[in-house]
Design a protein around this motif. Structure first.
Motif, short mmCIF file in Angstrom:
data_model
loop_
_atom_site.label_atom_id
_atom_site.label_comp_id
_atom_site.label_asym_id
_atom_site.label_seq_id
_atom_site.Cartn_x
_atom_site.Cartn_y
_atom_site.Cartn_z
N ARG A 19 -9.57 5.58 -4.10
CA ARG A 19 -8.54 6.04 -5.05
C ARG A 19 -8.77 7.50 -5.42
NH1 ARG A 19 -9.45 0.74 -7.73
NH2 ARG A 19 -7.78 -0.63 -6.97
N GLU A 79 -0.27 8.77 -0.14
CA GLU A 79 -0.35 7.34 -0.45
C GLU A 79 -1.55 6.71 0.26
OE1 GLU A 79 3.17 5.25 0.73
OE2 GLU A 79 2.94 5.64 2.86
N THR A 92 5.85 -2.23 -0.05
CA THR A 92 4.82 -2.29 -1.08
C THR A 92 4.43 -3.76 -1.23
OG1 THR A 92 6.32 -2.70 -2.92
CG2 THR A 92 5.98 -0.40 -2.31
N PHE A 99 -2.15 3.87 2.51
CA PHE A 99 -1.38 2.98 3.37
C PHE A 99 -2.34 1.98 4.00
CE2 PHE A 99 0.76 1.63 7.22
CZ PHE A 99 2.08 1.49 6.81
N ARG A 120 -7.22 9.72 -2.91
CA ARG A 120 -5.78 9.85 -3.12
C ARG A 120 -5.51 10.82 -4.28
NH1 ARG A 120 -2.78 4.55 -4.99
NH2 ARG A 120 -4.40 4.78 -6.56
N CYS A 148 -3.71 -0.82 -1.95
CA CYS A 148 -2.75 -0.06 -1.15
C CYS A 148 -1.42 0.15 -1.87
CB CYS A 148 -2.50 -0.77 0.17
SG CYS A 148 -4.01 -0.93 1.12
N ASP A 149 -0.87 1.34 -1.70
CA ASP A 149 0.47 1.60 -2.22
C ASP A 149 1.51 0.92 -1.36
OD1 ASP A 149 -0.50 3.33 -4.24
OD2 ASP A 149 -0.80 4.86 -2.72
N ARG A 150 1.27 1.00 -0.06
CA ARG A 150 2.19 0.36 0.87
C ARG A 150 1.37 -0.26 1.99
NH1 ARG A 150 6.31 2.23 3.74
NH2 ARG A 150 5.17 4.12 4.16
N THR A 154 -3.97 11.79 2.08
CA THR A 154 -3.29 10.58 2.51
C THR A 154 -4.36 9.68 3.12
OG1 THR A 154 -1.35 11.90 3.00
CG2 THR A 154 -1.42 9.68 3.94
#
Ligand SMILES: Nc1ncnc2c1ncn2[C@@H]1O[C@H](COP(=O)(O)OP(=O)(O)O)[C@@H](O)[C@H]1O
Ligand SMILES: [Mg+2]
Lengths: 319, 251
Positions: A184, A36, A223, A38, A187, A207-209, A192
């Motif tokens: 991206r 992800e 998220t 983060f 990823r 960001c995913d989270r 990570t």
């Protein structure tokens, strides 16, 4: 991929005779999943860089624990180094050497053979569209080019995790968009990515989270959508003439879908509602019924800044 | 094995960057030549030496030690520039040996000093200086140890203070008494007793005496092994201390 518990760090700084202690990071717990992006979002001085430098083995934590890509930060920092890449905030290239030299040297610092390092450098230059400038001195690069070289340095040894400290700060909008694509792509390659930023839109879009950090502490985590949903409801901004405002307020106050109503000084209303999309038609109907003419109507969805505002009492834009 | 490889890696890089800067190479060669040519006419009368060659036997070793001390002490400035550029931080996140980060740089300083020393010696030969090759090599070893120590200490201090503004006055304050009390440019044989007493506590004074003894062909002199031992011990301590700064420096 990254798990931290109670990570702490204070700095003692001397100003004249007085020694002052700054609690830069005060007990950070994080869980970052494999693959992800983060994000660490927070204003300047929040402790983002300090946390990253602890995770990258550059400074020793005062307390707490962390496991990074399966290696224990305290017991086996050497193994952590092998498994991570780190791209510092203020740059990491030398003016007088070329991108290719920097990449080859950096790969070799990881124990990679010369021939392999040269192959990897060529591949990285190609992937980051730097081949054209590869043999020019770093001081001749644009901000965006230089930042791409630095990211390439951070991943030349194919780490499992890469830490990027404010990778887009100081870049023009086009280079920023370009950098987002690069991140991206990392990823997509299965890496990570842990980035820090003080840009709301970056945290939101990339960001995913995210974890929102303020004053050395994580104040919220999730998220972007989850975080925004926590801030209940939407805001409908109704633009009205000053003269019509009191009557409109009277008309709408007490409507079942309006949770809270505020008048705007220059004329107009701010309505706090659960669901903007269903509230707007009802507002329009009601005002029309009362014979009130409105100048504009706007739906304002909560942003990460609203999240920051509710958690800290300050706006990130201002700090 | 890994340590040797890492050191070589850093050394190579540093040498490459050094050679890329023609100004530096020019200054590094030109400066000692100036000392030799402009000081030469003053030497014989000033030292009250019987011949030009005798004067050189006293002056050249002093000049070489001087270059070794100063060449080393001011290397920290380059490191602060690297620190600012983030190059050190970038190196420290890799598994490379911390001692290699120091030693690779210090060895570059030693090598560039030795190149200067060879140029000066060759020039001095034209002015009738004569030294046995074995003695000369030992003198070079002494110089290498001095440069190793001063450059390591300079790097360590640079990592501690992290700014040129602090490093410059610090190095000057250290260098001045060290220089004046070592009898580097003029031997302390004419100095009053109290001054010689202080000089005995200056390790560089022992290094200069040792180097002079070697240039005088006096290999058996106690000054030779004393000077070599003192500089070797100090170089080891300096390297050890500075490598620790590389291991734990903050920002
Ligand atoms: N080496 C240091 N010495 C003293 N104080 C420091 C040091 N590094 C960071 N700080 C302080 O710690 C706090 C957090 O800084 P930092 O982690 O750089 O924040 P951010 O990256 O979120 O902007 C700040 O108040 C900063 O001044
Ligand atoms: Mg920062």
């Amino acid at each position: 991929m990254i798990e931290t518990r109670g990570l702490r760090k204070s700095f003692r700084s001397r100003a004249g005779r007085e020694t002052k202690t700054v609690d830069a990071v005060r007990g950070v717990d994080l869980d970052v999943a494999k693959g992800e992006i983060f994000g660490f979002l927070g204003p300047n001085g929040a402790g983002k860089t300090t946390t990253l430098r602890m995770l990258a083995t550059l400074i020793e934590p005062d307390g707490g624990e962390a496991t990074i890509a399966g290696a224990d930060l305290r017991k086996d920092p050497a193994e952590v180094r092998r498994r991570i890449g780190y791209v510092p905030q203020g740059g990491s290239t030398w003016d007088e050497s070329t991108a290719r030299e920097e990449l080859v040297l950096h790969a070799r610092m990881y124990g990679i053979s010369k021939a392999d390092a040269q192959r990897r450098a060529a591949r990285a230059l190609d992937a980051f569209q730097l081949t054209e400038y590869a043999d020019r001195k770093c001081k001749t690069y644009s901000g965006g080019q230089r930042r791409r070289v630095e990211i390439a340095l951070g991943i030349i040894h194919e780490p499992k995790i890469v830490f990027l400290d404010e990778p887009t700060t100081g870049l023009d909008p086009q280079s920023r968009a370009h950098m987002w694509d690069e991140i991206r792509r990392l990823r997509a390659d299965g890496m990570t990515v842990f980035i820090t930023t003080h840009y709301l839109d970056e945290a939101d879009a990339l960001c995913d989270r995210i974890a929102i950090m303020d004053n050395g502490e994580v104040v919220a985590e999730g998220t972007p959508t989850e975080l925004k949903r926590e801030i209940s409801g939407d805001v409908v901004l109704v633009g009205l003439d000053l003269a019509a405002t009191p009557q409109a307020a009277q008309t709408l106050d007490g409507e079942p879908y309006v949770n809270k109503l505020e008048t705007v000084d220059e004329g107009g209303l701010r309505l706090y509602v659960d669901e903007g999309a269903t509230a707007i038609p009802q507002v329009l109907r009601r005002l029309d019924h009362a014979g009130l003419e409105l100048r504009s109507i706007e739906l304002h969805r909560p942003s990460l800044d609203d999240v920051f505002l509710t958690k800290t009492g300050r706006s990130l834009r201002e700090s | 094995m890994k340590f040797a490889r890492d050191t070589w890696l850093i050394f190579q890089r540093q040498i490459q960057l050094l050679l890329r800067n023609p100004v530096w190479v020019f200054v590094g060669v030109f400066q000692p030549v100036m000392y030799l040519l402009l000081f030469a006419p003053l030497l014989k009368p000033a030292l009250n030496a019987p011949t030009q060659a005798a004067a050189y036997k006293i002056f050249v070793p002093g000049l070489l030690v001087l270059l070794a001390i100063f060449g080393g002490l001011f290397q920290g400035f380059g490191l602060i520039a690297e620190l600012r550029a983030g190059v050190i931080e970038r190196s420290r996140v890799t598994p490379i040996s911390r001692l290699a980060l120091l030693l690779g740089r210090s060895l570059r300083d030693v090598v560039s000093l030795l190149v200067q020393a060879v140029i000066i010696t060759l020039l001095a030969l034209i002015f009738d200086l004569r030294v046995f090759i074995g003695d000369l090599l030992l003198a070079y070893l002494m110089l290498a140890l001095i440069a190793l120590m001063t450059s390591a200490v300079s790097y360590g201090v640079a990592l501690k203070v992290k700014s040129e503004d602090a490093l410059a006055p610090l190095m000057n304050t250290v260098a001045q008494p060290v220089l004046l009390l070592s009898g580097i440019l003029l031997p302390l044989t004419f100095a009053p007793g109290w001054l010689q007493g202080i000089a005995n506590w200056n390790p560089f004074s022992w290094a200069v005496d040792g180097t002079r003894a070697l240039f005088a062909g006096d290999l058996g002199s106690d000054k030779v092994w004393q000077g070599l031992s003192i500089t070797a011990v100090l170089a080891a301590l300096g390297v050890y201390w500075a490598a620790r700064q590389f291991a734990r420096s903050v920002r």
